[in-house]
Design an enzyme around this catalytic site. Structure first.
Site, PDB file in Angstrom:
ATOM      1  N   TYR A  92      -0.399  11.834  14.180  1.00  0.00           N
ATOM      2  CA  TYR A  92       0.413  10.912  13.387  1.00  0.00           C
ATOM      3  C   TYR A  92       1.050   9.874  14.306  1.00  0.00           C
ATOM      4  O   TYR A  92       1.018   8.666  14.026  1.00  0.00           O
ATOM      5  CB  TYR A  92       1.493  11.686  12.635  1.00  0.00           C
ATOM      6  CG  TYR A  92       2.445  10.812  11.857  1.00  0.00           C
ATOM      7  CD1 TYR A  92       2.090  10.289  10.620  1.00  0.00           C
ATOM      8  CD2 TYR A  92       3.698  10.505  12.374  1.00  0.00           C
ATOM      9  CE1 TYR A  92       2.967   9.476   9.907  1.00  0.00           C
ATOM     10  CE2 TYR A  92       4.582   9.695  11.676  1.00  0.00           C
ATOM     11  CZ  TYR A  92       4.210   9.187  10.439  1.00  0.00           C
ATOM     12  OH  TYR A  92       5.088   8.374   9.752  1.00  0.00           O
TER      13      TYR A  92
ATOM     14  N   SER B 290       5.114   6.076  -4.374  1.00  0.00           N
ATOM     15  CA  SER B 290       6.257   6.963  -4.162  1.00  0.00           C
ATOM     16  C   SER B 290       6.949   6.653  -2.839  1.00  0.00           C
ATOM     17  O   SER B 290       6.468   5.850  -2.034  1.00  0.00           O
ATOM     18  CB  SER B 290       5.808   8.433  -4.171  1.00  0.00           C
ATOM     19  OG  SER B 290       4.909   8.688  -3.101  1.00  0.00           O
ATOM     20  N   GLY B 291       8.078   7.308  -2.629  1.00  0.00           N
ATOM     21  CA  GLY B 291       8.780   7.208  -1.353  1.00  0.00           C
ATOM     22  C   GLY B 291       9.211   5.797  -0.989  1.00  0.00           C
ATOM     23  O   GLY B 291       9.653   5.004  -1.828  1.00  0.00           O
TER      24      GLY B 291
ATOM     25  N   THR C 184       0.855  -1.190   0.000  1.00  0.00           N
ATOM     26  CA  THR C 184       0.000   0.000   0.000  1.00  0.00           C
ATOM     27  C   THR C 184       0.894   1.245   0.000  1.00  0.00           C
ATOM     28  O   THR C 184       1.973   1.245   0.579  1.00  0.00           O
ATOM     29  CB  THR C 184      -0.944   0.038   1.219  1.00  0.00           C
ATOM     30  OG1 THR C 184      -0.181   0.184   2.424  1.00  0.00           O
ATOM     31  CG2 THR C 184      -1.797  -1.221   1.294  1.00  0.00           C
TER      32      THR C 184
END
Length: 305
Positions: free
Chosen positions: A177, A22-23, A18
């Site tokens: 977060y 990118s990254g 998932t």
């Protein structure tokens, strides 16, 4: 810096990543593809160009992209149904997708958006894919978490879907977060406990401080350019890892033979790291698990006994 030193071939195996557009997610998908693995990139962002780039770089054309919005219970369910219908096996599930900066914005399901995408989405998706993981020998699940899990604000079960108590918007978003990353480790340990009899290895991994698009999107969402972001940017670019380097602990947990049977742990730099105190509190973790089941609306049949 930890580095995945596995020598395994992944031809014939299937991995789902998932946030693979990118990254860290992209680098994880790229590495798995380079070993001959069939890779499913699951992302809310159109990842066709990323898919083509991986195929071109690795010569492995067994790479596909499927759309999913982990911030929607309905979308997550539809995605899981599609995977179950089209995939005969799932060897590796990497819950990598993550966001930050939504503050008090909620999804259409009434869940804090950052908690929904980072925790509840992966919690639901993993439940829905459990059967295919069970029938695949020695499958693995990895939850990408963060050292920020040690600096959370989840003191009661209700806090997992409650805005962080902090007036400063930036710090409020950072705390939320961190709350989601704490829940990722709780999820990893919960699944590890419930799936051990099926020889499924489940762990949480911390990539380290990595230069990825999440920092830019975080800043853009909260609409602030403060000294906090300037310090983060300076520190990240000076001492942070590249996305490829950041993917190594995830890969280690996903494919290294030495991890087989080592489940329910939190890895940092390809080594087992200590758990946040709240995660080690079994009663609290079970309460968070039960509340998460309610929030994502799992049926009795979908719950793992």
């Amino acid at each position: 810096m930890g580095w995945c030193k596995a020598k395994v071939c992944l031809v014939g195996k299937t991995a789902l990543v998932t946030g693979g557009n990118s990254g860290i997610g992209y680098e994880t998908a790229l590495h798995l593809a380079s070993r001959g693995c069939r890779v499913i990139i699951a992302d809310v962002v159109d990842s066709e160009s990323s898919r083509k780039q991986i195929v071109e770089e690795t010569g492995n054309d067994n790479i596909i992209y499927k759309w999913i919005d982990l911030g929607s219970l309905q979308s997550t369910r539809k995605f899981a149904e599609d995977i179950i219908k089209t995939e005969p096996r799932l060897d590796i599930l990497i819950n990598n997708a993550g966001v930050a900066g939504f503050s008090e914005i909620c999804s259409d399901d009434g869940i804090l958006m950052d908690m929904h995408i980072n925790h509840f989405g992966s919690f639901l998706l993993t439940h829905l894919l459990v059967d295919i993981l069970k029938k695949t020998p020695k499958s693995r699940i990895v939850f990408v978490s963060s050292i920020g899990a040690f600096l959370h604000q989840v003191n009661t079960v209700e806090d997992i879907n409650r805005p962080a108590r902090f007036s400063h918007k930036t710090f409020k978003s950072l705390l939320q977060y961190n709350n989601s990353k704490l829940c990722n480790i709780i999820s990893a340990r919960g699944f590890a406990k419930r799936l051990s009899k099926h020889s499924i290895t489940v762990n949480a991994a911390y990539p380290g401080i990595v230069c990825t698009p999440i920092f830019t999107s975080f800043r853009n969402r909260i609409g602030e350019s403060t000294w906090v972001f300037k310090m983060i940017k300076i520190f990240t670019w000076s001492f942070g890892k590249s996305a490829e380097e950041g993917a190594q602990t995830t890969l280690h947990c996903a494919i290294d033979k030495s991890v087989e049977g080592i489940s329910g742990n939190f890895f940092l730099d390809c080594k087992v790291f200590k758990l946040p105190p709240k995660v080690a509190d079994d009663d609290f973790s079970e309460a968070v698990w039960t509340e998460s089941e309610k929030i994502v609306k799992l049926s009795q049949e979908e719950k793992i006994q």
